[in-house]
Design an enzyme around this catalytic site. Structure first.
Site, mmCIF file in Angstrom:
data_model
loop_
_atom_site.group_PDB
_atom_site.id
_atom_site.type_symbol
_atom_site.label_atom_id
_atom_site.label_comp_id
_atom_site.label_asym_id
_atom_site.label_seq_id
_atom_site.Cartn_x
_atom_site.Cartn_y
_atom_site.Cartn_z
ATOM 1 N N TYR A 157 -20.916 7.953 -7.034
ATOM 2 C CA TYR A 157 -19.865 7.671 -6.054
ATOM 3 C C TYR A 157 -18.766 6.769 -6.620
ATOM 4 C CZ TYR A 157 -22.748 3.579 -4.331
ATOM 5 O OH TYR A 157 -23.501 2.442 -4.178
ATOM 6 N N GLU A 158 -17.655 6.714 -5.881
ATOM 7 C CA GLU A 158 -16.418 6.049 -6.314
ATOM 8 C C GLU A 158 -15.862 6.650 -7.604
ATOM 9 O OE1 GLU A 158 -15.051 4.406 -4.208
ATOM 10 O OE2 GLU A 158 -16.693 3.805 -2.908
ATOM 11 N N GLY A 159 -16.046 7.931 -7.774
ATOM 12 C CA GLY A 159 -15.593 8.622 -8.977
ATOM 13 C C GLY A 159 -16.730 8.726 -9.966
#
Length: 584
Positions: A436-438
């Site tokens: 997550y978050e890239g």
């Protein structure tokens, strides 16, 4: 069974002896009264909260999980009470802007508290962490009216925050999102659409939940330039600041996940929910990236936090578990910590953890410099270093953090696979941090495609020059780690020049990216280990002996990875791109 011990002694060593925390604070307006003694005393209390209140509900929260019944989200037993205690103790506002009721303490202290939160209870730590990210986006981009209405209660923690980006057909490529925002005529908008994977999308702590939602205006062009950002609260806010009517948003379902079971990861439905634009129309990603960059650093710290907790438990187990005979065959059974392979696993984790914590503090110090230094050029330089290190911290810390969770589980043998020991939860919880978050592949491409090319490579070269200066100074006192890191730095610089020269070749960049990021991280850790070894050279105590021994291990066993990484990068993309897609 061992419990989590906050690493206060290691933190004190880094602040006092390695990274010059007091000198930095003296140079920053508004932080002149902050010093290592204050920071350590505050973090000691934070550590007690994490170890005493949050860790005891970590396993039970994982087993119970969050639930959705009749549209209402319930967090596991003890979470609402723990969050109330967290807010009442003031932890939500630790680094918050004093203008809106925060304590205004340095980002360094915030990151170290975040590490301890992640060690003790990752699912819980996401609530204040996501709230803080939303606060940053609102503070930097929203109108004064929105700031005044929402920031005080978000900074205190009374209200929480969430970011709503992802849709079922729009993940990394946010240009594909379809959520719409229709103007009402009074400055507000009606938000219509659905989002998935929304961490902290709802909870039962009370108060409001402030969603930052990416959506398109009716006349928006296709692609990312047509996206705007909107503040959408769960409850509308009355003029007197009290909570009013429920907004037109609901939780469609909770995601069933591999880990972080206690964290309510929501499918959110926005059915004409009232929202207000944050920043300029069509520049929603610009505003959202303020939050996302803060969250990426936070996620990196999550990887570090889980690694610390897992390594602690594995080391304790290895000292207690009797199995096999000593290396010379004269004794048995012996604690498994006497076996070379077990020691190697523990040292691999420890060499990452201590090096990463030092690098995290250094990066946070650059953040404090960038926000407060009186000289504009110093702020610009520090901001560049934060930009350069953000993908490294996010991806490397979570890659190495997951690897540390896995090898720590391995130390336990079969017991590591059994839930009651807690090691399998670390592995499951750590896995999401790489996604997550890239995803970490996206972070690697950001490093190679954007950060390495900033200022035509001059930003990275400034970093390399700074590292080289420290290594040269340390060669007289700690030659092993300084020379080994220096050789790795040469490999990194060679790879950097080659990638810069071939920047137009997207296949070359994509093929090299993850190897390059790991190479960059290992050199950065080596830099920190050189500084730690130098700081303990004239000392003879338990902490100094441990640092010197682990620095030697890092030089002998971790830095040689850079040889293979450099060779892989140099071999290019041919073998990766050669196979036809239908033959996979």
């Amino acid at each position: 069974m061992a419990t989590y011990t906050p690493p206060i002694d290691d933190i004190a060593f880094l602040l006092n002896d390695v990274l010059g925390f007091d000198d930095l604070m003296q140079a920053l307006p508004g932080h002149e009264e902050v010093n290592a003694e204050l920071a350590i005393s505050v973090l000691e209390e934070g550590g007690k909260f994490c170890a005493g209140i949050l860790e005891p509900i970590n396993r039970s929260g994982d087993e119970e999980g969050s639930r959705l019944e009749n549209g209402v989200v319930s967090t596991p037993k003890g979470f609402a009470e723990a969050y109330k205690a967290f807010v009442e103790a003031g932890w939500g506002g630790l680094s918050g802007n004093v203008e809106f009721g925060g304590q205004g303490l340095p980002r360094v202290m915030q990151i170290l508290l975040d590490e301890m939160l992640s060690s003790a209870n990752l699912s819980f730590g996401l609530f204040p962490g996501l709230t803080r990210g939303a606060v940053e986006a609102i503070e930097h981009h929203a109108s004064e009216e929105l700031k005044a209405t929402y920031l005080p209660k978000m900074i205190s923690g009374e209200w929480t925050g969430a970011m709503a980006l992802t849709e079922s057909s729009a993940g990394t490529d946010l240009g594909l999102l379809t959520t719409r925002a229709e103007p009402v005529g009074d400055g507000s908008f009606k938000i219509k659409g659905n989002k998935i994977f929304i961490s902290s999308g709802d909870q039962d702590f009370g108060g409001n939940i402030i969603h930052l939602v990416l959506a398109r205006l009716p006349d928006a062009p296709k692609g990312v330039k047509g996206i705007s950002l909107f503040l959408v609260p769960k409850f509308l806010v009355n003029e007197d600041g009290s909570l009013g009517a429920r907004n037109g948003m609901s939780v469609g379902s909770l995601e069933h996940k591999m880990g972080i079971h206690a964290q309510p990861t929501c499918v959110m439905n926005y059915d004409g929910a009232v929202g207000w634009i944050v920043g300029e129309p069509g520049r929603g990603l610009n505003a959202m990236f303020t939050m996302m960059n803060a969250e990426r650093l936070f996620v990196g710290i999550q990887g570090l936090g889980i690694a610390e907790a897992a390594n602690q438990k594995a080391a304790h187990y290895a000292r207690e578990r009797l199995q096999g005979r000593s290396a010379d065959g004269s004794r048995g059974p012996v604690p498994i910590i006497e076996h070379p392979d077990v020691r190697k696993m523990l040292l691999t984790g420890r060499s990452f953890i201590d090096g990463a914590r030092a690098l995290a503090i250094w990066t946070a110090m650059q953040m404090d410099l960038a926000s407060r230094h009186p000289d504009a050029e110093e702020r610009r330089k520090a901001d560049g270093m934060v930009a350069l290190m953000t993908p490294v911290v996010k991806a490397a810390f979570t890659d190495f953090g997951f690897e540390t969770a896995v090898i720590s589980q391995q130390v336990f043998g079969g017991h590591g696979f059994i839930r009651e020991w807690g090691m399998e939860q670390f592995v499951r919880d750590a896995r999401i941090t790489q996604i997550y978050e890239g995803t970490n592949g996206v972070q690697a491409m950001d490093l190679v495609g954007r950060k390495l090319t900033m200022e035509d490579g001059a930003l990275a070269e400034r970093f390399f020059a700074m590292v080289r200066a420290d290594l040269n100074q340390a060669k007289a006192t700690v030659p092993t780690i300084a020379n080994a890191t220096g050789e790795a730095l040469e490999r990194l610089e060679t790879a950097s020049k080659a990638l810069l020269a071939s920047r137009a070749d997207l296949a070359a960049a994509g093929s090299a990216a993850t190897d390059y990021l790991r190479l960059f991280a290992l050199v950065s850790f080596g830099w920190m280990w050189t500084r730690m070894a130098a700081a303990t050279q004239d000392k003879d105590n338990a902490l100094a002996r441990r640092k010197q021994a682990v620095a030697q291990f890092f030089a002998d066993k971790m830095l040689p990875q850079t040889i293979g990484l450099a060779a892989s990068i140099a071999n290019g993309s041919r073998s990766i791109m050669a196979l036809d897609a239908d033959l996979f």
